[in-house]
Design a protein around this motif. Structure first.
Motif, PDB file in Angstrom:
ATOM      1  N   SER A 195     107.625  37.650  -4.090  1.00 40.59           N
ATOM      2  CA  SER A 195     107.382  37.684  -5.534  1.00 40.59           C
ATOM      3  C   SER A 195     106.255  36.728  -5.924  1.00 40.59           C
ATOM      4  N   ALA A 376     108.010  45.779 -12.456  1.00 37.26           N
ATOM      5  CA  ALA A 376     109.338  46.331 -12.733  1.00 37.26           C
ATOM      6  C   ALA A 376     109.382  47.851 -12.628  1.00 37.26           C
ATOM      7  N   GLY A 387     110.646  47.287  -7.002  1.00 38.46           N
ATOM      8  CA  GLY A 387     109.447  47.444  -7.809  1.00 38.46           C
ATOM      9  C   GLY A 387     108.218  47.080  -6.998  1.00 38.46           C
ATOM     10  N   PHE A 390     109.312  42.619  -6.363  1.00 37.41           N
ATOM     11  CA  PHE A 390     110.579  42.240  -6.996  1.00 37.41           C
ATOM     12  C   PHE A 390     111.596  43.353  -6.770  1.00 37.41           C
ATOM     13  N   LEU A 392     114.971  45.440  -8.180  1.00 42.80           N
ATOM     14  CA  LEU A 392     115.410  45.933  -9.481  1.00 42.80           C
ATOM     15  C   LEU A 392     116.902  46.233  -9.433  1.00 42.80           C
ATOM     16  N   ILE A 404     114.465  41.841 -13.465  1.00 42.86           N
ATOM     17  CA  ILE A 404     113.778  41.856 -12.180  1.00 42.86           C
ATOM     18  C   ILE A 404     114.313  40.691 -11.361  1.00 42.86           C
TER      19      ILE A 404
END
Length: 457
Positions: A195, A376, A387, A390, A392, A404
């Motif tokens: 991330s 997202a 995503g 990230f 979800l 997220i």
């Protein structure tokens, strides 16, 4: 006759040793075992600041199982190095600590400079609990009960948390740490680091110098010379749809283990794997994708590792008052952007808060206005669960649909909940059982009262 028997026995033993060294066990599994011991003991000791015995019992013993009796390590305090081996003799791996760069496994590559340092500009800046805000916005008994449950000492199976921090509207409203850890502890995010790389991509895109959908932007792939690889974009890599055979099976003999623990040049290893699918065609979670993206993005930050580290801090960390973060490079100086960032719980929460604040801090836009929507957006063929860098929530999680999540091995989690204006980060050394982090997140949400009662800043 005895000489012939001994000679034959020696030849058989030699052949067996050669065969073992040439097998996946000798080439990947055993070096991975000694590699993770050396790397983790180095990082957990000198980056996280944990006592070595506690670090080993928490993070490594559950991974090693019965193998811990034949895997040994030694700590060189003077040179800040850790060596690990099998039976004290075989498959030795060495990890070296450098100030501001953390620990790196060193396999003998010529690019590694043990004297290089990039010290962090200042000490960690702790937030203080905002008692007034938490009293106004939360059912504090329910909030405290949710935190305490995550540290339930009745469970001796490794599921208890080591550190948790909760922000609401950017205010610190709860934090709790296990014995031996504190708000000063840098926690290993493992794949939460993915991330961070997606955030770096957003920062570069905000400057207008990066198009995540542009083809031919991955230097390690370009070096392979296969024109089909030019179609793999930054976005495809961050969405885990690169299509290369970099399987992450966590069995110690998979390509991911080979990449993390035996390779001096991880991007080259990932780039030279077999092409299985056209980019965007097939989703499969594989850290090698992010390694390739990390390399491509890092090169845009400067020509040398010190320049790149300094630029990363100036772009993302320092504007957010994050001064504990260490993103460790591999042996050739490329950020290990799939797995190796360490930071305090509060600083991980600050990074999550950037997304709640729509990429803006102190009036300065760090990320494009639509970046939350991009990360997202569910990746095709991921079952709606991934995503771009990230995770979800699916319906089964019971979490707000716009959430997220950062997620990492051994129960590392960062939840960003825009409707509730909440950030929750949870760190631990959980293996083989549920970390109950989803339950923690749901209980914190349930403890939140009407937001209209929040005090004015």
């Amino acid at each position: 006759m005895l000489r012939i028997i001994l000679g034959a026995g020696g030849a058989v033993l030699t052949a067996a040793i050669v065969a073992l060294n040439l097998s996946p066990i000798g080439q990947i599994y055993l070096p991975s075992a000694t590699g993770i011991v050396a790397k983790q003991m180095c990082s957990l000791t000198w980056v996280s600041g944990l006592a070595p015995d506690r670090a080993k019992s928490l993070y490594l013993d559950p991974l090693l199982g019965g193998a811990d009796s034949v895997l040994s390590y030694s700590i060189d305090e003077e040179n800040r190095e850790v060596s690990a081996s099998l039976l004290g003799l075989f498959w030795t791996q060495r990890a070296v600590w450098r100030d501001g760069l953390g620990c790196t496994l060193v396999h003998g590559g010529h690019d590694f400079d043990p004297e290089l340092e990039v010290p962090i500009a200042r000490d960690f800046m702790p937030m203080q609990l905002d008692w007034e805000h938490r009293e106004a916005v939360f059912d504090t008994e329910a909030l405290d009960a949710a935190m305490a449950s995550a540290f339930d000492k009745d469970h001796e199976d490794g599921r208890s948390a080591l550190g948790i921090a909760v922000l609401h509207q950017g205010h610190l409203v709860a934090e709790l740490y296990a014995s031996g850890a504190s708000r000063e502890t840098r926690f290993h995010g493992w794949s939460m680091t993915k991330s961070v790389i997606a955030t770096l991509a957003g920062s570069l895109a905000q400057d207008g110098g990066l198009d995540i959908r542009a083809e031919g932007e991955i230097p390690a792939l370009a070096a392979v010379g296969d024109p089909r690889l030019d179609a793999i974009t930054i976005e495809a890599l961050l969405r885990m749809t690169g299509g290369l055979a970099i399987a992450e099976l966590n069995n110690g003999t998979d390509p991911n283990s080979q990449m993390l623990f035996t390779q001096s040049d991880m991007p080259h290893f990932a780039a030279t794997r077999q092409r299985l699918h056209a980019p965007g065609e097939h989703w499969q979670y594989m850290s090698g994708n992010t390694i390739l993206a990390s390399d491509a993005l890092q090169r845009r930050l400067g020509d040398t590792l010190p320049e790149q580290v300094t630029a990363l801090r100036a772009r993302i960390f320092e504007p957010l008052d994050i001064y504990s973060a260490i993103l460790e490079p591999g042996e050739n100086g490329v950020f290990q952007g799939s797995s190796y960032m360490y930071a305090t719980a509060q600083d991980w929460a600050r990074l999550c808060q950037l997304y709640l604040d729509n990429g803006v801090v102190d009036g300065r836009r760090i990320l494009p206005e639509d970046w939350y929507g991009i990360v997202a957006e569910p990746t095709p063929n991921s079952g709606g669960g991934y995503g771009m860098g990230f995770w979800l929530p699916t319906e089964a999680t019971g979490l707000p649909p716009e959430t997220i999540m950062m997620s990492g091995f051994q129960g590392q989690w960062g939840y960003v909940m825009p409707e509730q204006e909440l950030v929750i980060v949870r760190f631990g050394a959980t293996l083989g059982v549920s970390s109950r982090s989803g339950r923690l997140a749901r209980e914190v949400v349930a403890a939140l009262q009407a937001p209209a009662s929040a005090p004015a800043d």
